[in-house]
Design a protein around this motif. Structure first.
Motif, mmCIF file in Angstrom:
data_model
loop_
_atom_site.group_PDB
_atom_site.id
_atom_site.type_symbol
_atom_site.label_atom_id
_atom_site.label_comp_id
_atom_site.label_asym_id
_atom_site.label_seq_id
_atom_site.Cartn_x
_atom_site.Cartn_y
_atom_site.Cartn_z
ATOM 1 N N VAL A 2 -31.982 -26.155 43.226
ATOM 2 C CA VAL A 2 -33.109 -26.341 42.311
ATOM 3 C C VAL A 2 -34.386 -25.929 43.031
ATOM 4 O O VAL A 2 -34.596 -26.290 44.190
ATOM 5 C CB VAL A 2 -33.204 -27.825 41.878
ATOM 6 C CG1 VAL A 2 -34.398 -28.049 40.982
ATOM 7 C CG2 VAL A 2 -31.915 -28.269 41.200
ATOM 8 N N ASP A 3 -35.239 -25.178 42.335
ATOM 9 C CA ASP A 3 -36.507 -24.803 42.959
ATOM 10 C C ASP A 3 -37.608 -25.769 42.512
ATOM 11 O O ASP A 3 -37.465 -26.488 41.528
ATOM 12 C CB ASP A 3 -36.877 -23.347 42.665
ATOM 13 C CG ASP A 3 -37.118 -23.088 41.196
ATOM 14 O OD1 ASP A 3 -38.122 -23.586 40.651
ATOM 15 O OD2 ASP A 3 -36.299 -22.379 40.581
ATOM 16 N N VAL A 57 -27.102 -35.090 39.287
ATOM 17 C CA VAL A 57 -27.137 -35.852 40.540
ATOM 18 C C VAL A 57 -27.358 -37.321 40.214
ATOM 19 O O VAL A 57 -28.337 -37.685 39.564
ATOM 20 C CB VAL A 57 -28.267 -35.332 41.462
ATOM 21 C CG1 VAL A 57 -28.409 -36.216 42.682
ATOM 22 C CG2 VAL A 57 -28.007 -33.894 41.867
ATOM 23 N N LYS A 58 -26.432 -38.155 40.655
ATOM 24 C CA LYS A 58 -26.545 -39.595 40.444
ATOM 25 C C LYS A 58 -27.212 -40.242 41.662
ATOM 26 O O LYS A 58 -26.940 -39.879 42.791
ATOM 27 C CB LYS A 58 -25.176 -40.210 40.230
ATOM 28 C CG LYS A 58 -24.510 -39.752 38.956
ATOM 29 C CD LYS A 58 -23.332 -40.626 38.614
ATOM 30 C CE LYS A 58 -22.602 -40.182 37.383
ATOM 31 N NZ LYS A 58 -23.379 -39.936 36.211
ATOM 32 N N ILE A 59 -28.076 -41.203 41.375
ATOM 33 C CA ILE A 59 -28.707 -41.982 42.439
ATOM 34 C C ILE A 59 -28.117 -43.380 42.321
ATOM 35 O O ILE A 59 -28.553 -44.191 41.498
ATOM 36 C CB ILE A 59 -30.235 -42.007 42.295
ATOM 37 C CG1 ILE A 59 -30.773 -40.580 42.241
ATOM 38 C CG2 ILE A 59 -30.865 -42.785 43.449
ATOM 39 C CD1 ILE A 59 -32.238 -40.471 41.905
ATOM 40 N N VAL A 72 -42.767 -35.567 45.365
ATOM 41 C CA VAL A 72 -42.016 -34.519 44.662
ATOM 42 C C VAL A 72 -41.063 -33.793 45.625
ATOM 43 O O VAL A 72 -39.911 -33.518 45.291
ATOM 44 C CB VAL A 72 -42.991 -33.528 43.982
ATOM 45 C CG1 VAL A 72 -42.224 -32.464 43.224
ATOM 46 C CG2 VAL A 72 -43.949 -34.261 43.044
ATOM 47 N N GLN A 73 -41.523 -33.516 46.831
ATOM 48 C CA GLN A 73 -40.691 -32.806 47.813
ATOM 49 C C GLN A 73 -39.472 -33.626 48.209
ATOM 50 O O GLN A 73 -38.364 -33.091 48.309
ATOM 51 C CB GLN A 73 -41.511 -32.464 49.062
ATOM 52 C CG GLN A 73 -40.734 -31.640 50.087
ATOM 53 C CD GLN A 73 -40.375 -30.254 49.581
ATOM 54 O OE1 GLN A 73 -41.263 -29.502 49.193
ATOM 55 N NE2 GLN A 73 -39.106 -29.912 49.568
ATOM 56 N N SER A 74 -39.640 -34.929 48.417
ATOM 57 C CA SER A 74 -38.492 -35.762 48.804
ATOM 58 C C SER A 74 -37.460 -35.827 47.682
ATOM 59 O O SER A 74 -36.259 -35.835 47.942
ATOM 60 C CB SER A 74 -38.941 -37.164 49.222
ATOM 61 O OG SER A 74 -39.537 -37.849 48.136
ATOM 62 N N LEU A 75 -37.912 -35.827 46.445
ATOM 63 C CA LEU A 75 -36.990 -35.810 45.315
ATOM 64 C C LEU A 75 -36.233 -34.483 45.268
ATOM 65 O O LEU A 75 -35.008 -34.464 45.096
ATOM 66 C CB LEU A 75 -37.735 -36.052 44.002
ATOM 67 C CG LEU A 75 -36.894 -35.997 42.736
ATOM 68 C CD1 LEU A 75 -35.725 -36.985 42.780
ATOM 69 C CD2 LEU A 75 -37.767 -36.263 41.514
ATOM 70 N N PHE A 78 -33.608 -34.386 47.991
ATOM 71 C CA PHE A 78 -32.455 -35.216 47.661
ATOM 72 C C PHE A 78 -31.550 -34.502 46.659
ATOM 73 O O PHE A 78 -30.332 -34.445 46.845
ATOM 74 C CB PHE A 78 -32.901 -36.568 47.099
ATOM 75 C CG PHE A 78 -31.754 -37.411 46.647
ATOM 76 C CD1 PHE A 78 -30.973 -38.100 47.561
ATOM 77 C CD2 PHE A 78 -31.428 -37.489 45.303
ATOM 78 C CE1 PHE A 78 -29.885 -38.864 47.137
ATOM 79 C CE2 PHE A 78 -30.350 -38.244 44.872
ATOM 80 C CZ PHE A 78 -29.576 -38.936 45.791
ATOM 81 N N ILE A 79 -32.152 -33.946 45.613
ATOM 82 C CA ILE A 79 -31.358 -33.262 44.592
ATOM 83 C C ILE A 79 -30.566 -32.119 45.210
ATOM 84 O O ILE A 79 -29.359 -31.986 44.992
ATOM 85 C CB ILE A 79 -32.261 -32.742 43.448
ATOM 86 C CG1 ILE A 79 -32.823 -33.920 42.649
ATOM 87 C CG2 ILE A 79 -31.505 -31.777 42.542
ATOM 88 C CD1 ILE A 79 -33.938 -33.537 41.683
ATOM 89 N N ASN A 80 -31.224 -31.298 46.008
ATOM 90 C CA ASN A 80 -30.540 -30.147 46.600
ATOM 91 C C ASN A 80 -29.494 -30.559 47.635
ATOM 92 O O ASN A 80 -28.480 -29.878 47.786
ATOM 93 C CB ASN A 80 -31.554 -29.174 47.181
ATOM 94 C CG ASN A 80 -32.245 -28.377 46.095
ATOM 95 O OD1 ASN A 80 -31.654 -28.047 45.078
ATOM 96 N ND2 ASN A 80 -33.510 -28.071 46.307
#
Length: 83
Positions: A2-3, A57-59, A72-75, A78-80
């Protein structure tokens, strides 16, 4: 993978941040609180559902929320990492 722009567009759409554009959101902007996007606890539920629905992606561990949703960057990281 994801970008950043896709993530920001998804956040704007799903969290109803209509008055914002991806350019308005800094990568290190906190997701919660007045100094960032201003999300609240209700938005956190929507955010978890959005990450699952849009990115598959499940949290699972709510203890990780603070780290994952720091900005936003940490999210995005995590997704990637989960894909």
């Amino acid at each position: 993978m994801v970008d950043m722009r896709t993530l920001k567009e998804t956040l704007i759409k799903n969290l109803k941040l209509e008055d914002m554009t991806p350019e308005d959101i800094d990568d290190t902007m906190p997701l919660f609180g007045e100094d960032g996007l201003g999300l609240d606890s209700v938005d956190s539920i929507e955010l978890v559902l959005t990450v699952d629905k849009e990115f598959g992606v499940k949290i699972a561990d709510s203890k990780e929320y603070e780290k994952i949703f720091a900005n936003v960057q940490s999210l995005l990281d995590f997704i990637n990492a989960q894909k």
